[in-house]
Every structure is written in C-alpha cells, then in structure tokens.
Design a protein around this motif. Structure first.
Motif, PDB file in Angstrom:
ATOM      1  N   GLY A 213      -0.848   3.459  -2.852  1.00  0.00           N
ATOM      2  CA  GLY A 213      -0.617   2.753  -1.595  1.00  0.00           C
ATOM      3  C   GLY A 213      -0.816   3.643  -0.387  1.00  0.00           C
ATOM      4  N   ALA A 214      -1.312   3.036   0.696  1.00  0.00           N
ATOM      5  CA  ALA A 214      -1.514   3.765   1.947  1.00  0.00           C
ATOM      6  C   ALA A 214      -1.366   2.790   3.100  1.00  0.00           C
ATOM      7  N   GLU A 215      -0.569   3.175   4.098  1.00  0.00           N
ATOM      8  CA  GLU A 215      -0.371   2.292   5.247  1.00  0.00           C
ATOM      9  C   GLU A 215      -0.083   3.109   6.501  1.00  0.00           C
ATOM     10  N   PRO A 216      -0.451   2.564   7.671  1.00  0.00           N
ATOM     11  CA  PRO A 216      -0.118   3.256   8.928  1.00  0.00           C
ATOM     12  C   PRO A 216       1.391   3.460   9.022  1.00  0.00           C
ATOM     13  N   TYR A 217       1.793   4.569   9.659  1.00  0.00           N
ATOM     14  CA  TYR A 217       3.218   4.877   9.691  1.00  0.00           C
ATOM     15  C   TYR A 217       3.619   5.403  11.070  1.00  0.00           C
ATOM     16  N   GLY A 218       4.815   4.997  11.534  1.00  0.00           N
ATOM     17  CA  GLY A 218       5.389   5.518  12.768  1.00  0.00           C
ATOM     18  C   GLY A 218       4.776   4.925  14.016  1.00  0.00           C
ATOM     19  N   ASN A 219       5.234   5.465  15.163  1.00  0.00           N
ATOM     20  CA  ASN A 219       4.757   4.950  16.455  1.00  0.00           C
ATOM     21  C   ASN A 219       4.302   6.078  17.376  1.00  0.00           C
ATOM     22  N   GLY A 220       3.781   7.146  16.784  1.00  0.00           N
ATOM     23  CA  GLY A 220       3.289   8.270  17.581  1.00  0.00           C
ATOM     24  C   GLY A 220       2.075   7.890  18.403  1.00  0.00           C
ATOM     25  N   HIS A 221       1.918   8.564  19.536  1.00  0.00           N
ATOM     26  CA  HIS A 221       0.829   8.238  20.465  1.00  0.00           C
ATOM     27  C   HIS A 221      -0.317   9.239  20.427  1.00  0.00           C
ATOM     28  N   ILE A 222      -0.175  10.310  19.646  1.00  0.00           N
ATOM     29  CA  ILE A 222      -1.192  11.360  19.680  1.00  0.00           C
ATOM     30  C   ILE A 222      -2.020  11.398  18.399  1.00  0.00           C
ATOM     31  N   ASN A 223      -1.343  11.575  17.261  1.00  0.00           N
ATOM     32  CA  ASN A 223      -2.047  11.647  15.981  1.00  0.00           C
ATOM     33  C   ASN A 223      -2.011  10.300  15.258  1.00  0.00           C
ATOM     34  N   ASP A 224      -2.994  10.041  14.403  1.00  0.00           N
ATOM     35  CA  ASP A 224      -2.989   8.843  13.551  1.00  0.00           C
ATOM     36  C   ASP A 224      -2.280   9.197  12.246  1.00  0.00           C
ATOM     37  N   THR A 225      -1.203   8.477  11.941  1.00  0.00           N
ATOM     38  CA  THR A 225      -0.337   8.849  10.824  1.00  0.00           C
ATOM     39  C   THR A 225      -0.300   7.755   9.764  1.00  0.00           C
ATOM     40  N   TYR A 226      -0.323   8.179   8.497  1.00  0.00           N
ATOM     41  CA  TYR A 226      -0.291   7.253   7.367  1.00  0.00           C
ATOM     42  C   TYR A 226       0.728   7.737   6.339  1.00  0.00           C
ATOM     43  N   ALA A 227       1.387   6.779   5.700  1.00  0.00           N
ATOM     44  CA  ALA A 227       2.272   7.089   4.575  1.00  0.00           C
ATOM     45  C   ALA A 227       1.517   6.757   3.287  1.00  0.00           C
ATOM     46  N   LEU A 228       1.379   7.748   2.418  1.00  0.00           N
ATOM     47  CA  LEU A 228       0.682   7.572   1.147  1.00  0.00           C
ATOM     48  C   LEU A 228       1.695   7.566   0.013  1.00  0.00           C
ATOM     49  N   THR A 229       1.537   6.645  -0.934  1.00  0.00           N
ATOM     50  CA  THR A 229       2.415   6.584  -2.106  1.00  0.00           C
ATOM     51  C   THR A 229       1.614   6.921  -3.355  1.00  0.00           C
ATOM     52  N   PHE A 230       2.142   7.864  -4.119  1.00  0.00           N
ATOM     53  CA  PHE A 230       1.497   8.297  -5.361  1.00  0.00           C
ATOM     54  C   PHE A 230       2.422   8.027  -6.550  1.00  0.00           C
ATOM     55  N   GLU A 231       1.817   7.684  -7.668  1.00  0.00           N
ATOM     56  CA  GLU A 231       2.574   7.520  -8.906  1.00  0.00           C
ATOM     57  C   GLU A 231       2.249   8.707  -9.820  1.00  0.00           C
ATOM     58  N   ASP A 232       3.304   9.323 -10.345  1.00  0.00           N
ATOM     59  CA  ASP A 232       3.113  10.497 -11.201  1.00  0.00           C
ATOM     60  C   ASP A 232       4.174  10.480 -12.304  1.00  0.00           C
ATOM     61  N   GLY A 233       3.730  10.228 -13.536  1.00  0.00           N
ATOM     62  CA  GLY A 233       4.661  10.213 -14.661  1.00  0.00           C
ATOM     63  C   GLY A 233       5.705   9.119 -14.571  1.00  0.00           C
TER      64      GLY A 233
END
Length: 365
Positions: free
Chosen positions: A19-39
């Motif tokens: 999974g990957a989606e835009p995250y937060g409300n920052g005005h300078i950098n483009d931020t994403y939250a990535l979800t990984f499955e491991d074991g």
C-alpha cells in the motif's frame, strides 16, 4: 502510484509493498506512507520527494540529516531507549546512500514510520506546550557533544540577524514598490532596535555561548505526540538542522507558541504574549536539556525570545518593502500585518523581560 512503487525499489525496505498513499499536510515536500508486509506482519515507512526549489543543496541537507539521526539514535540506544521511536530512523538506499535520485532528477528519502503518534497544530493546554519544550530540550541535550562544525549551512546566514538587518536596509533604500511611506512606524521600530542584531552572533563568535546543532524550525507541529499518553515522542522535520545557538530554537518556539493570536491577526488588541505558556515551555525545555545548558545561555533565554520575534517581524517587513517575493501573501498588506503582530509581541516581551528571566532561573538546574 507506479512512480512510488518504482522509487520504493531503490530503498532497503523489508518485505513486499502492499500500500502507498499521500500522507500529512506539509507544504514543502511530497510525502507518502508506504505499507510493507514481511513475514505476516505489516510495517510502515515514510517516503518523501524533496523540494529542490526550496532546498537546492540536497547533498548538504541529507548529509546533515544522516549524521544527526545516526548519532542521536546511538545515544538513545546507549541509555536503553527506543531509537526507532524517539528519533527519526533514516532508511538508506540499496546502495547505502542517504537519498535516491530518480531518472527525472527528483530526490527521494525514506524514514521508518513512527506509529501511534500525531502532530498538534496548536497547543491546546500548557501541558502539551511543556512536553514540546521538553522534547526540544532533550533533542539539543542529546546532540550536545556532536561537533556542530561538521554540519553544512543548508540556508546561509539563516539566523544571522545582522545579515537580516542589512537586507532590511537594502530593501528600504530601494523601496522598489513604493511602500516605505505607508510603513514608517514599523520601519522606525526595526531601526530603534538595531542593537539587538549582533548580540547572539557576537556571543557565538567570542565563544561566550557554545555553537550547537540547532533545529531552526521549532514549531509545535514538528513534535510527534503519543496518541495515548500525550507525551512528546520524537522531533521531526530536520531539513534546517544547522550549526547555531540554542537561543534561536528556544526563542522561535516561544515566538510561535506563546502568542494568543494568529501570525496574521489584523486586530492587535487580540495579540498578546502569554507568559503562562512561556513558563510551561521554559519548564519543559530546561527539564529536557538538564545540565547541558550553560549559565550564559540561561541568562539569555528571554532575550533569545525577543530576538527571534524581532527578526521574524523584520523579515516580514523586508519582504513587504521588497514586493512580497519570499512569503506567500493573500492580499497586498499581508506581510505588513504579519510584522505588526510580531512587533506587538516584542513590546510585551520587553515589558516582561524581568519576569521571563526569573522563570528561566527558576527551572534551570
């Protein structure tokens, strides 16, 4: 999200991206939250595309971030803390670099996600602001024996108030958009306090106060707060980590957090310096920094608050005189309104300097 998926392959993430989606409300950098499955377990990371228009020297910026986070992480581990939670954990690229440059020349970085936290936009209680102060104080204490000269200047002369004053004089002399005549009172305010400009710069140059690693953007929303305990967990947004004085960090937090009104409040009768919030922040900050602070720094915490507020107001006024080239504005007088709120706060801090000094001495160890 194909671009995000491709970029993620460049980093040393563990598991499979689910999974990957835009995250937060920052005005300078483009931020994403990535979800990984491991074991069979999931883990989240932050992926950011850095804004090269704001920060053109990505090498210096990320060199600073990598050095500080890795140093602080080791210090936290030594005292038995949780470094993955108490400071940002930089995820390096698969070839060991601090950031990744894609085929389009865009620069990306990644951090471990700090779960079950949130960032506050305003301090809804003195307790929250005290916790914020403690977090910033602890951050500076943890880096007290880091050689600040190893860090580069991401933004040159950022808090050199003499340099800021020179830029103000230049804008005033040019008066290129004809606004000086309508800002005479504000111009005189800056001129009458020109003596403030060299005080901290000179103390640093003379070795009267130590050169430290400073955050340089000590707003409340740059602290992650635990959702359950409401305690400060982690200092974030390290883009402006540079050498400087802790008076800058303390003062800017007070400037922003101890005002009773918004930075662009037009009605100055609503703008006041809340000394109760000042005491809460000072109590937390001095508790967090402990014996890492020097007596000379304690003596100048109140002045640092005045200086940073004066400097910010001067920057707003300079931009107003220069035609609004730096700060975003919503109407022609926006920067003039902003500078007036800062100058009102300066006046009230000046009136309460003795009380502010007593508070600092009260909580200093």
């Amino acid at each position: 999200m194909k671009k995000i998926e491709d970029t993620a392959l460049a980093f040393s993430f563990k598991g499979t991206l689910i999974g990957a989606e835009p995250y937060g409300n920052g005005h300078i950098n483009d931020t994403y939250a990535l979800t990984f499955e491991d074991g069979g377990k999931t883990k989240r990371y932050i992926l950011q595309k850095m804004n090269k228009s704001v920060f053109p020297d990505i090498d210096t910026l990320m060199g600073n971030v990598a050095a500080v986070t890795e140093f602080l992480g080791e210090k936290i581990k030594e005292r038995g803390g949780d470094s993955d939670r108490e400071c940002l954990t930089l995820i390096r690229t698969v070839d060991g670099k601090a950031y990744f440059t894609d085929g389009d020349g865009e620069c990306w970085r990644a951090f471990l996600f700090v779960e079950n936290t949130e960032a506050y936009q305003i301090a809804d209680s003195a307790e929250v602001f005290e916790n914020t102060g403690r977090a910033f104080g602890s951050f500076i204490a943890g880096l007290a024996d880091f050689d600040a000269t190893q860090l580069g200047e991401v933004i040159k002369n950022f808090h050199d108030t003499r340099d800021r004053y020179a830029k103000f004089e230049k804008a005033l002399k040019a008066d290129r958009v004809g606004r000086a005549a309508g800002a005479e009172k504000e111009i005189e305010f800056v001129k009458s306090r020109a003596g403030y400009c060299g005080k901290v710069v000179d103390m640093l140059a003379k070795g009267e106060i130590p050169l430290r690693v400073t955050h340089n953007d000590t707003k409340l929303n740059n602290i992650l707060i635990d959702k359950d305990t409401k305690k400060a967990v982690c200092v974030i947004d390290l883009d402006t980590i540079m050498p400087g004085s802790l008076l800058y960090d303390f003062g800017d937090a007070v400037r922003f957090g101890c005002s009773t009104a918004a930075e662009d409040e037009k009605d100055l009768s609503k703008v006041h310096f809340d000394i109760a919030l000042y005491e809460a922040f000072a109590k937390g900050f001095l508790s967090g920094i402990g014996d890492s602070i020097t007596e000379k720094e304690v003596e100048n915490l109140a002045f640092g608050s005045i200086l940073m507020t004066y400097e910010c107001g001067m920057r707003f006024l300079t931009d107003y005189l220069d035609g609004d080239n730096y700060f975003k504005t919503a109407y022609p007088e926006h920067n003039l309104v902003r500078c007036r709120t800062q100058f009102r706060l300066v006046e009230e801090m000046e009136e309460r300097t003795d009380a502010m000094n007593l508070i600092a001495r009260k909580y200093a160890k």
